[in-house]
Write a protein that holds these residues in place. Sequence first.
Motif, short mmCIF file in Angstrom:
data_model
loop_
_atom_site.label_atom_id
_atom_site.label_comp_id
_atom_site.label_asym_id
_atom_site.label_seq_id
_atom_site.Cartn_x
_atom_site.Cartn_y
_atom_site.Cartn_z
N LEU A 618 -15.73 44.63 -58.98
CA LEU A 618 -16.45 43.38 -59.21
C LEU A 618 -17.36 43.05 -58.02
CD1 LEU A 618 -13.70 41.15 -60.86
CD2 LEU A 618 -15.71 42.16 -61.96
N LEU A 619 -16.85 43.28 -56.80
CA LEU A 619 -17.68 43.04 -55.62
C LEU A 619 -18.90 43.97 -55.62
CD1 LEU A 619 -14.98 42.62 -52.82
CD2 LEU A 619 -16.35 40.83 -53.91
N ASP A 623 -22.87 42.84 -55.69
CA ASP A 623 -23.86 43.33 -54.74
C ASP A 623 -25.02 43.99 -55.47
OD1 ASP A 623 -25.15 44.10 -52.45
OD2 ASP A 623 -23.76 45.72 -51.95
N TYR A 624 -24.70 44.80 -56.46
CA TYR A 624 -25.72 45.48 -57.24
C TYR A 624 -26.60 44.47 -57.98
CZ TYR A 624 -27.72 48.29 -61.02
OH TYR A 624 -28.57 48.88 -61.91
N TYR A 631 -34.93 42.98 -55.94
CA TYR A 631 -35.88 44.08 -55.78
C TYR A 631 -36.15 44.87 -57.06
CZ TYR A 631 -34.28 43.09 -51.03
OH TYR A 631 -33.93 42.46 -49.86
N GLY A 632 -35.48 44.54 -58.14
CA GLY A 632 -35.64 45.31 -59.36
C GLY A 632 -34.65 46.46 -59.46
N GLN A 633 -34.34 47.07 -58.33
CA GLN A 633 -33.32 48.12 -58.23
C GLN A 633 -32.99 48.33 -56.76
OE1 GLN A 633 -34.47 52.34 -58.63
NE2 GLN A 633 -36.53 51.61 -59.18
N PRO A 634 -31.80 48.86 -56.49
CA PRO A 634 -31.44 49.09 -55.08
C PRO A 634 -32.29 50.20 -54.47
CG PRO A 634 -29.50 49.15 -56.52
CD PRO A 634 -30.70 49.21 -57.39
N ALA A 635 -32.42 50.16 -53.16
CA ALA A 635 -33.03 51.26 -52.42
C ALA A 635 -31.93 52.23 -52.01
CB ALA A 635 -33.76 50.73 -51.19
N TYR A 663 -20.70 53.17 -55.10
CA TYR A 663 -21.94 53.61 -54.49
C TYR A 663 -23.17 53.09 -55.25
CZ TYR A 663 -18.73 56.89 -52.27
OH TYR A 663 -17.69 57.45 -51.59
N ARG A 664 -22.96 52.37 -56.34
CA ARG A 664 -24.09 51.95 -57.16
C ARG A 664 -25.09 51.09 -56.39
NH1 ARG A 664 -28.02 52.12 -59.01
NH2 ARG A 664 -28.78 51.76 -61.12
N PRO A 665 -24.67 50.11 -55.58
CA PRO A 665 -25.67 49.29 -54.88
C PRO A 665 -26.45 50.05 -53.81
CG PRO A 665 -23.53 48.19 -54.99
CD PRO A 665 -23.30 49.60 -55.37
#
Length: 846
Positions: A618-619, A623-624, A631-635, A663-665
Motif C-alpha cells: 500500500l505504501l 508513492d507510485y 509527473y505522469g509516470q515515475p523516473a 520497485y514500481r515507483p
Amino acid sequence: MPTVPTYQDTQQHVPLRPEYTEGFTVQADAEAFGSAIGKGMQGLATGMGTLGEAVVEVEKLDNANAAKDAQTKLNDWQREQLYGKSGFLTLTGRAAVEGRATFEKLAEQKRAEFGKGLTPGAARTYEETSRASMNTLLDSTIRHTFDQRKAWFAETSANSIKSASANAVAVYSDPAKVDAEIRKGVTEIEHQGHMQGWSKEKLDQERARYVSDTTRNVALRMANDSPIEAEQYVKDAGDRMLPADSTAVLISLEPAVQDEKARHNATDIIAGRLPTYTGAPDAGAGPSPAAPAANADAVTGGRPQTGGPTQPSVAGARTTGLETDGAGSTTGRARTLGARPSAGKTAALQTAGNRTAVSPTTSPQSDTPQPKPRQPSGPEDFRTVAATLAFPGKAKDDLALAGFVKNAAGNTVDPSLRGWLSDVTGALLGTAAAPTNLVGSAAADATSFRHFGLPTQTPHPGDIVVLGPQQKKGAGSNNGTDKGQIGFFRGYDADGNILVLGPDPRQTGDTALTAHAANEVVSFRTSGTVDEKTMTLPNYNPEGLRRIEESLNSITDPALRAATEAQLNAYTVSQKKALDAQRVQVQEWANNQVIADPTFDPTKLPVHIQQAIRPSGLLTLRDYKEKVRAYGQPATDTQTLYDLQTEFARDPAAFSQIDLLEYRPKLSDKDWEKVTGWRQTALTDLRKARLESLDINTAFELAKPQLEALGLLTQDGGFATSYSVPRRVAEFRSALLDQMDVFKDKNDGQNPTQSDTQKMINRLLFPIVVSTPNSFFSGGTPAKSSGYLYQVNSLTDDQSYDIAVQYEDIPRDLRMEFEAELTKKNGKKPTQDEVANEYELFKLNR
C-alpha cells in the motif's frame, strides 16, 4: 560381195518347213473321241464328296471352340468368385453358411449366361462341360459350408464368452454382478467344449484361462480409479487368476500403486495425520498401526476422542489437532499442518481458510509469561529487522540474515512477518532469542529443512543450506545420531568453499560462520516472497517441517518414502507458485487502477486486495500514485534498474520469485514493462530466459575491459572508489540493453552478434563534452563537463553535448592515415579539426 544372212544359216537343226516337225498321223484312238472328259467328270464327283466331309469336320471344330470359350469364361468367373477378393471360399462362419444359396444361384445364372448364343452343337458340348464344372463347384461350396457352420458355432460361442467378460469389466464396481458375468462365460465355455468334443484337460484349461483373463481385465479397469484397490482385488482373487497373470498384473500395477499411496500419504501429512501407507507388511491397506494413542485423533482426521478432555499441546510436542482458548476449552477446529501455532504469534492462525486471532497471553504452550515482542507501527527496513532478528538487544548485522529477510519480505518488512521471521531464524540458528520457537532453543533437525520453501540451484545470501551428516573417521564412525547441519548461505570463500552461518556447536545459543566443501551440501532452499498465505504452507514453519520429517520417517519402504516426499514437494511448490501468481495478478490490478485514475486512493482497495499486497505494498502504491499524479509516470532509478538487470542476468529462476511491486515507483513505464517482461519469461519459458540472460552477461563481459580502462570498474569486477561510478555503470548497462532491444526490433527478434554488441559498446563509451548553461543571474560561459555518449539520454533539456576528440589523442598511425585520405580527397593538407572530425565519424560508425 556382201550377202544377207538367212534363218537357216544361223540355226543348224531348225528346218525351214513346218512339216518337218509336226507329228500328224491318220490313225484315231479313244482320246480322240472325248474319253478324257468323262474321266474329268468322275474326278469332280469324287472331289465334291470329300468337300462335304471337310465342311462337317470344320463345323464340329467351330462348335468345340465356341464351347471351350464359354467354358473358359465360366471357369474364370468361378475361380474369381471362389478364391478372389471376398470370394465365397474366403467367407467364414455365418457369412459362408447364409451366403451359399445365393452364390449357387448366381453360379447357375452365370453358367446359362455364358451359354447364350451358342450353336446347337456348341451348346450340347458346353452343357456337358459346364455341368461337370458346376458339380465340382457345388461340391466345394457344400464342403466349405459344412466347415464354416462349425466355425460359426465357435465364433458365436466365442462372442458370447467375450461379451460376458466385457460385461464383467463394465460392472467392475459390483462384485456380485462381476461374479454373475463370469459364471455366464464359464457356462458357455462348457457348452462349447461339449459341442466340439473337448477333453477334460482342455475344458479345464479354457475355463481357467477365461476366469483369469476376466479377473485381470476387471483389475486393470479398477486401476483407472484406484490402483490400490486393483492390487488388493488381485491379491484377494487367489487361484482365480493364473500365477503368471497375477504376477504380471501386480508388477504392472506397482508404479501406479506407489504413486497413489504416495498421494494418500502426502494428503495425510498435509492434513496433519500420520501416513496411511508406511510399507510395513501389515499396513498395506489401512492406517499405520504404529500410530501412538496420543495421535489417534490425527489419524481420524482430527475428530476429538471420547473418555477424557483434550489436553493442550506443549512446546515441541505434537498437538492433538485442536486448539484451546484461554480457558482451556477446545475451539472445535482442527488445525491443519500448515497452520501457524498460536503461542506468542503476531500473525493470525490460518485454519481451513478461517482466521482465528489468538492473544499471546493465552498461549497453551507454557504457563510462564513470555515477553511481548515489540510491535512496530508500520513496515521497517529489512536491515533494521535483520540486525535484531536473532539477537534482540544487539545490533548484530549479518549479510546472511539481511539476505534472508530481504528475500522473504522485501526491502520493507511488514509487521505480520516479524513472528515468522523470528521462528524460522530461531529454528535455524538455535538461538534463545526466539521465544515463540516451537523447537526450543536448540537448532532444528537439519533433515527437516530439506523441505523448506523452494529448491534452488543458485543460492543467494540468506538462502538455507542443508548439510549432510559429518563422516567421522575410524571405528564408531557415523552412528546415525548426526542429522547434519543447517544454516544460512553467506557466500563462498577464496577456495570455493560454502560459507554457512549456523549454530555454534561450542556455545549453545550462539552462531558461527563455517566453511564447507560443496560435496557436503544436501540441498539449497529459498523462501521466495513470503506473505500470510505462504506462512500457512506446511513447509514454511518449523513445526510443520518437523511433522513432515516425522511422518516421512514413519514410512519404512524407501521407495514409498521417496515417492511420498516427491508428491509432497510437488504439492508445496505448486501451492507456492499459485500464491505467487495470485499475488502478482492482484498487484497488477492495483497498479492498473492507479494508472487509470491517478487520484485513486489505494486505501480504498477491497480488503482482500489490501491483504494480498500488504501494508508495504500500500505504501508503494501511494508513492507510485504521487509520482503519477505529479509527473505522469515515475523516473527510473538507475541503481534499481541496474540491480534488477544484474539479478535477472545472474539467475532468471530466482528473479521470477522477486516481488517487483516495491520497485514500481522507481521505474518508468517503459522500464517497468521491460522488468515485468523478464519475470514473465522466466516464469513461462525458463530456457528462453536463460538464453536472454546469457546474452546480457556476454554483453557486459565484452564491455568490462573498456569499463576498467576508463576507471569505472576495478580489476576484480568491483566498482571504483568514486561515489558516482556505480550510478554511471548502471546507466551504461541500461543504455546498452536499450541498444540491444532496438537491434532486436529492427531485425525481427534476432540477437546481436558479438561484433554488433562491440560496436554498440564503442559508440556508447565515446567521450563527449556536456555544456550546462549558467543561471540567468550569474551569466558567464556555460560550464563544461566530460562524459560519455551513453549519458546523453539523461541530460536535461537545457544541456547540450559535443563529441570530445582531441587531435593529440588520436593514435599516430590513424592520424597519418586520415591526413593522407583527406589530402587526396580535398587536394590540400587538412587541419587538425578536420582530422579530429574524420576520426569521430570513424569511431561512431565503427
